[in-house]
Design an enzyme around this catalytic site. Structure first.
Site, PDB file in Angstrom:
ATOM      1  NE  ARG A  77       9.862  -3.215 -18.233  1.00 36.87           N
ATOM      2  CZ  ARG A  77      10.700  -2.419 -18.880  1.00 36.87           C
ATOM      3  NH1 ARG A  77      11.885  -2.859 -19.235  1.00 36.87           N
ATOM      4  NH2 ARG A  77      10.336  -1.193 -19.178  1.00 36.87           N
ATOM      5  N   GLY A  78       8.849  -6.647 -13.755  1.00 32.72           N
ATOM      6  CA  GLY A  78       8.671  -5.895 -12.524  1.00 32.72           C
ATOM      7  C   GLY A  78       7.525  -6.375 -11.663  1.00 32.72           C
ATOM      8  CB  ILE A 121       9.530  -1.517  -5.847  1.00 35.49           C
ATOM      9  CG1 ILE A 121       8.384  -1.061  -4.942  1.00 35.49           C
ATOM     10  CG2 ILE A 121       9.492  -3.032  -6.061  1.00 35.49           C
ATOM     11  CD1 ILE A 121       8.409  -1.615  -3.532  1.00 35.49           C
ATOM     12  CG  ASP A 140      -0.527   1.838 -26.588  1.00 29.95           C
ATOM     13  OD1 ASP A 140      -0.715   2.102 -25.378  1.00 29.95           O
ATOM     14  OD2 ASP A 140      -0.198   2.701 -27.418  1.00 29.95           O
ATOM     15  NE  ARG A 178      19.882  11.492  -5.525  1.00 29.29           N
ATOM     16  CZ  ARG A 178      19.961  11.327  -6.839  1.00 29.29           C
ATOM     17  NH1 ARG A 178      21.036  10.764  -7.376  1.00 29.29           N
ATOM     18  NH2 ARG A 178      18.991  11.725  -7.645  1.00 29.29           N
ATOM     19  CE1 TYR A 201       4.824   7.365 -12.347  1.00 27.55           C
ATOM     20  CE2 TYR A 201       5.453   7.690 -10.056  1.00 27.55           C
ATOM     21  CZ  TYR A 201       5.112   6.846 -11.095  1.00 27.55           C
ATOM     22  OH  TYR A 201       5.037   5.493 -10.888  1.00 27.55           O
ATOM     23  CE  LYS A 223       1.627   5.896 -10.806  1.00 23.91           C
ATOM     24  NZ  LYS A 223       1.021   4.673 -11.400  1.00 23.91           N
TER      25      LYS A 223
END
Length: 240
Positions: free
Chosen positions: A12-13, A184, A57, A196, A151, A155
């Site tokens: 997905r995405g 995105i 996984d 927001r 996060y 990254k």
């Protein structure tokens, strides 16, 4: 010549958009997914039998090796790795747990690095290869919101590793680059939070998965052979 792309997190995405885009341009794609069974079924139907859509996984070393080996036997060696998997993680600094912190780094740093290291030797031996990892627009500024410390940290570390890897393989026709999406329009974020944040994008809108896929398409192309160790922001100027 038909090339093979491994796509992590492609049910997905953004990953799905990358899989469909590359397949439509003659690539044979193998997609790994972990939890989106319904999306994986519709993707497999859309791609057709020349491609693979497998549950795996990639944080599990044995499962990761089994999947890559099966893809190599069925489709041939990987010419490109597009690693778009990685859990989005929010936790305030004083509410973060050791488990949450480690899981964020495992999914967003350690598993992508290990997967890349698995396919890079073959690419180097053949003299051609493309690795595209996923960062986050603004993570390189090293100024995360308190709720995104883990996060952003994962990254930023992945981008640093990608640049080191790019230097190590550049002489052998292999590139390692990072796509850094901004806001995105996918289902990876709570909708209220998404609306927001999207309202603050300088371009005036959120990005589309297909726009990120276009950046990936360029980075895996022959024309991008001299683009190495780059972080390409796809963010509508958000995060700058």
């Amino acid at each position: 010549m038909t090339r093979v792309a491994l796509i992590a997190g492609g049910a997905r995405g953004v990953g799905r958009a990358c899989a469909i885009d590359l397949a439509s341009r003659g690539w044979r794609v193998a997609v790994a997914w972990r939890s989106s069974a319904d999306d994986a079924l519709t993707l497999a139907a859309a791609l057709g039998g020349a491609h693979r859509v497998d549950r795996c996984d990639l944080e599990d070393p044995d499962a990761r090796e089994a999947w890559i080996s099966a893809c190599e036997r069925a489709l041939g060696p990987a010419d490109a790795l597009v690693y778009s998997a990685g859990p989005f993680h929010r936790a305030e600094v004083d509410q973060e747990t050791d488990v949450g912190w480690r899981r964020c780094f495992e999914g967003n740093l350690h598993a992508p690095r290990a997967t890349a290291l698995r396919v890079l030797p073959g690419m180097r031996a053949r003299g051609w290869g493309r690795v595209v990892l996923f960062g986050m627009a603004s993570s390189s500024r090293l100024a995360p919101p308190p709720a995104l410390a883990a996060y952003h940290g994962a990254k930023a570390a992945l981008t640093a590793w990608a640049r080191a890897a790019a230097v190590s393989v550049a002489a052998e026709g292999v590139t390692v680059n990072v796509v850094a999406p901004g806001v995105i329009d996918t289902d990876g974020m709570d909708r209220a939070v998404f609306e927001r944040v999207a309202s603050r994008v300088p371009a005036g809108r959120a990005g589309r998965a297909e726009e990120v896929a276009a950046a990936v398409r360029f980075l895996v192309s022959d024309e991008a052979g001299y683009v190495n160790g780059a972080e390409l922001a796809v963010s509508g100027a958000w995060g700058l």
